[in-house]
Design an enzyme around this catalytic site. Structure first.
Site, PDB file in Angstrom:
ATOM      1  N   LYS A   1       0.871  -1.177   0.000  1.00  0.00           N
ATOM      2  CA  LYS A   1       0.000   0.000   0.000  1.00  0.00           C
ATOM      3  C   LYS A   1       0.902   1.219   0.000  1.00  0.00           C
ATOM      4  O   LYS A   1       2.033   1.174   0.487  1.00  0.00           O
ATOM      5  CB  LYS A   1      -0.851   0.012   1.283  1.00  0.00           C
TER       6      LYS A   1
ATOM      7  N   GLY B   1     -22.997   3.880   5.675  1.00  0.00           N
ATOM      8  CA  GLY B   1     -22.197   4.376   4.546  1.00  0.00           C
ATOM      9  C   GLY B   1     -22.823   3.974   3.224  1.00  0.00           C
ATOM     10  O   GLY B   1     -22.951   2.788   2.918  1.00  0.00           O
TER      11      GLY B   1
ATOM     12  N   GLY C   1     -21.844   4.960   0.033  1.00  0.00           N
ATOM     13  CA  GLY C   1     -20.980   5.380  -1.077  1.00  0.00           C
ATOM     14  C   GLY C   1     -21.049   4.373  -2.209  1.00  0.00           C
ATOM     15  O   GLY C   1     -22.076   3.720  -2.420  1.00  0.00           O
TER      16      GLY C   1
ATOM     17  N   VAL D   1     -19.847   1.389  -2.638  1.00  0.00           N
ATOM     18  CA  VAL D   1     -20.180   0.013  -2.273  1.00  0.00           C
ATOM     19  C   VAL D   1     -21.535  -0.047  -1.558  1.00  0.00           C
ATOM     20  O   VAL D   1     -22.405  -0.848  -1.913  1.00  0.00           O
ATOM     21  CB  VAL D   1     -19.084  -0.609  -1.369  1.00  0.00           C
TER      22      VAL D   1
HETATM   23  P1  NAD Z   1     -17.012   5.812  -0.621  1.00  0.00           P
HETATM   24  O1  NAD Z   1     -16.068   6.885  -0.256  1.00  0.00           O
HETATM   25  O2  NAD Z   1     -17.607   5.794  -1.985  1.00  0.00           O
HETATM   26  O3  NAD Z   1     -18.229   5.783   0.415  1.00  0.00           O
HETATM   27  C1  NAD Z   1     -18.100   5.940   1.788  1.00  0.00           C
HETATM   28  C2  NAD Z   1     -19.416   6.538   2.276  1.00  0.00           C
HETATM   29  O4  NAD Z   1     -19.400   6.546   3.695  1.00  0.00           O
HETATM   30  C3  NAD Z   1     -19.652   7.967   1.805  1.00  0.00           C
HETATM   31  O5  NAD Z   1     -20.954   8.089   1.249  1.00  0.00           O
HETATM   32  C4  NAD Z   1     -19.501   8.795   3.086  1.00  0.00           C
HETATM   33  O6  NAD Z   1     -20.326   9.942   3.092  1.00  0.00           O
HETATM   34  C5  NAD Z   1     -19.945   7.781   4.133  1.00  0.00           C
HETATM   35  N1  NAD Z   1     -19.496   8.034   5.477  1.00  0.00           N
HETATM   36  C6  NAD Z   1     -18.319   8.584   5.882  1.00  0.00           C
HETATM   37  N2  NAD Z   1     -18.303   8.668   7.226  1.00  0.00           N
HETATM   38  C7  NAD Z   1     -19.463   8.147   7.677  1.00  0.00           C
HETATM   39  C8  NAD Z   1     -20.018   7.946   8.959  1.00  0.00           C
HETATM   40  N3  NAD Z   1     -19.396   8.311  10.064  1.00  0.00           N
HETATM   41  N4  NAD Z   1     -21.244   7.374   9.047  1.00  0.00           N
HETATM   42  C9  NAD Z   1     -21.928   7.023   7.923  1.00  0.00           C
HETATM   43  N5  NAD Z   1     -21.445   7.199   6.690  1.00  0.00           N
HETATM   44  C10 NAD Z   1     -20.227   7.752   6.564  1.00  0.00           C
HETATM   45  O7  NAD Z   1     -16.250   4.443  -0.309  1.00  0.00           O
HETATM   46  P2  NAD Z   1     -16.566   3.015  -0.893  1.00  0.00           P
HETATM   47  O8  NAD Z   1     -15.752   2.795  -2.108  1.00  0.00           O
HETATM   48  O9  NAD Z   1     -18.039   2.802  -0.939  1.00  0.00           O
HETATM   49  O10 NAD Z   1     -15.928   2.089   0.247  1.00  0.00           O
HETATM   50  C11 NAD Z   1     -16.569   1.924   1.494  1.00  0.00           C
HETATM   51  C12 NAD Z   1     -15.638   1.189   2.443  1.00  0.00           C
HETATM   52  O11 NAD Z   1     -15.299  -0.077   1.885  1.00  0.00           O
HETATM   53  C13 NAD Z   1     -14.304   1.895   2.709  1.00  0.00           C
HETATM   54  O12 NAD Z   1     -13.892   1.607   4.019  1.00  0.00           O
HETATM   55  C14 NAD Z   1     -13.360   1.225   1.726  1.00  0.00           C
HETATM   56  O13 NAD Z   1     -12.015   1.281   2.177  1.00  0.00           O
HETATM   57  C15 NAD Z   1     -13.890  -0.186   1.745  1.00  0.00           C
HETATM   58  N6  NAD Z   1     -13.600  -0.947   0.526  1.00  0.00           N
HETATM   59  C16 NAD Z   1     -14.047  -0.501  -0.673  1.00  0.00           C
HETATM   60  C17 NAD Z   1     -13.773  -1.222  -1.820  1.00  0.00           C
HETATM   61  C18 NAD Z   1     -14.261  -0.777  -3.180  1.00  0.00           C
HETATM   62  O14 NAD Z   1     -14.241  -1.581  -4.121  1.00  0.00           O
HETATM   63  N7  NAD Z   1     -14.732   0.457  -3.324  1.00  0.00           N
HETATM   64  C19 NAD Z   1     -13.059  -2.435  -1.730  1.00  0.00           C
HETATM   65  C20 NAD Z   1     -12.642  -2.879  -0.481  1.00  0.00           C
HETATM   66  C21 NAD Z   1     -12.912  -2.116   0.646  1.00  0.00           C
END
Ligand code: NAD
Length: 374
Positions: A91, A190, A192, A194
């Site tokens: 990373k 959350g 976002g 995912v």
């Molecule tokens: P993203 O940034 O698109 O979405 C995160 C969401 O969480 C946002 O809508 C944000 O407003 C919300 N958020 C932030 N703080 C919050 C809180 N305190 N309470 C409620 N909501 C809150 O990220 P993502 O790509 O959807 O990923 C989500 C998680 O999964 C992250 O931890 C990421 O590291 C992990 N992850 C993602 C992937 C991927 O393919 N995108 C793969 C493995 C792990």
């Protein structure tokens, strides 16, 4: 510590080795003229070159950035090991505000540092780093995945969401004797990339949803779309539900929050959900079934690593492997039961067993189908 100045390159990079016990290579990377301050952490290369995202964040200190890089790269080792992708764990973190300090020059200088590692580290997008950013980095090195070209794997989030959905089904099967989620209440923290995709999958399978995001507008929109109960971001963790799906932040399962949980299972996408390893034991004692994050959220990794297959990217391959996350998790629950440990310990045991025995070790070098055409 040894210092290597890469004068021959267009950037005047300083790459300083930091010796950390248990880590293959950790490098502090600086290019003062473009304000680049970064860390590349290669945790373990036993099964293949390290594959892992670039996190761009305005860390409070170098130490905080280093801690994050070390923790995240170690997590990638375990994730890759269990997923069987033939990659190691790495990373990188760039200490910068992605909104105001991320310039093409900074990204190019970073790409030059990645290139100097000659393929030992393959980078990808992560928090604060977009597909457009990795396209820029590609100009300095081919050792990058998740680009925008037509042979690339595209957005990893739908794969991650499908893996989490399968993980939720595995928790339901273990807890209730059926993988059906019809009528089950799932709380998603959350919404976002995912979380919103997961909400859609769960809605169509007949689950009842409780949702929360710090973005109230987004929460209200999805609450209306899916007939979901919308609650405050600080409240969702305490909601009574069958399964809680953390899809926002790391460290949310800790001494303070675990006593307030009112769910029977936890299965979500967020990385590093447990603040400490011992929190996994506390969950086990409370009889809350936890699907270890680095196993359940491997769909995105499976997808992006498929881009490096010799025959090129075919979505059917990572789809099949992401589907199997269900079976891997059932195996982990069985190991935990047999050894009377937490599911987190069982998952770590599986990951280290595979590392120690070289299971899933890469035989062929990855193929980079990302030649610049313009
Ligand atoms: P993203 O940034 O698109 O979405 C995160 C969401 O969480 C946002 O809508 C944000 O407003 C919300 N958020 C932030 N703080 C919050 C809180 N305190 N309470 C409620 N909501 C809150 O990220 P993502 O790509 O959807 O990923 C989500 C998680 O999964 C992250 O931890 C990421 O590291 C992990 N992850 C993602 C992937 C991927 O393919 N995108 C793969 C493995 C792990």
């Amino acid at each position: 510590m040894s210092k290597k100045n890469l004068e021959a390159l267009p950037f005047s990079l300083e790459m300083e080795e930091i010796s950390i016990n248990g880590y293959e290579r950790v490098l502090r990377v600086e290019e003062k003229r473009v304000n680049l301050s970064a860390i590349i952490s290669l945790h373990n290369l036993t099964l293949g070159p390290a594959l892992g995202g670039i996190r761009i964040q305005p860390y409070k200190s170098f130490e905080a950035a280093l801690e994050d890089a070390l923790r995240l790269s170690q997590g990638m080792t375990y994730k890759s090991s269990v997923a069987g992708v033939g990659f190691g764990g790495g990373k990188s973190v760039i200490i910068a505000d992605p909104k105001t300090q991320k310039t093409p020059e900074l990204l190019l200088a970073f790409g030059t540092a990645v290139h100097a590692l000659e393929g030992a580290y393959i980078c990808a997008e992560d928090v604060g780093c977009s597909m457009a950013d990795v396209d820029i980095i590609r100009r300095a090195t081919p050792y990058v995945v998740g680009l925008s070209h037509e042979r690339a794997s595209g957005n990893p989030s739908p794969f991650t969401a499908w893996g989490v959905f399968r993980g939720i089904q595995s928790v339901a099967f273990k807890l209730f004797g059926s993988e059906s989620l019809t009528g089950k209440t799932i709380a998603i923290q959350g919404l976002g990339s995912v979380g919103s995709c997961l909400a859609d999958l769960l809605f169509w399978t007949g689950a009842n949803l409780i949702i929360a995001d710090v973005d109230r507008e987004k929460t209200d929109l999805l609450a209306q779309r899916y007939g979901a109960k919308s609650v405050g971001a600080d409240q969702i963790i305490q909601e009574k539900c069958d399964i809680f799906a953390p899809c926002a932040l790391g460290g949310i399962l800790n001494e303070q929050t675990i006593p307030t949980l009112r769910c029977q299972g936890i299965a979500g996408a967020a990385n590093n959900q447990l603040l400490q390893e011992t929190d996994g034991d506390t969950l086990a004692k409370k009889k809350i079934l936890y699907a270890p994050d680095f196993v359940i959220n491997a769909g995105g990794l499976l997808n992006v690593s498929a881009e490096l297959e010799e025959g090129g990217y075919h979505p059917e391959n990572p789809r099949k492997k992401t589907h199997q996350i269900y079976d891997t998790l059932l195996e982990i629950y069985a190991i935990a039961e047999k050894n009377r440990t937490s599911t987190q310990s069982a998952a770590l045991e599986l990951a280290t067993h595979r590392l120690e025995h070289g299971i899933g070790k890469r035989i062929f070098s990855p193929t980079f189908h990302n030649a610049i055409t313009d």
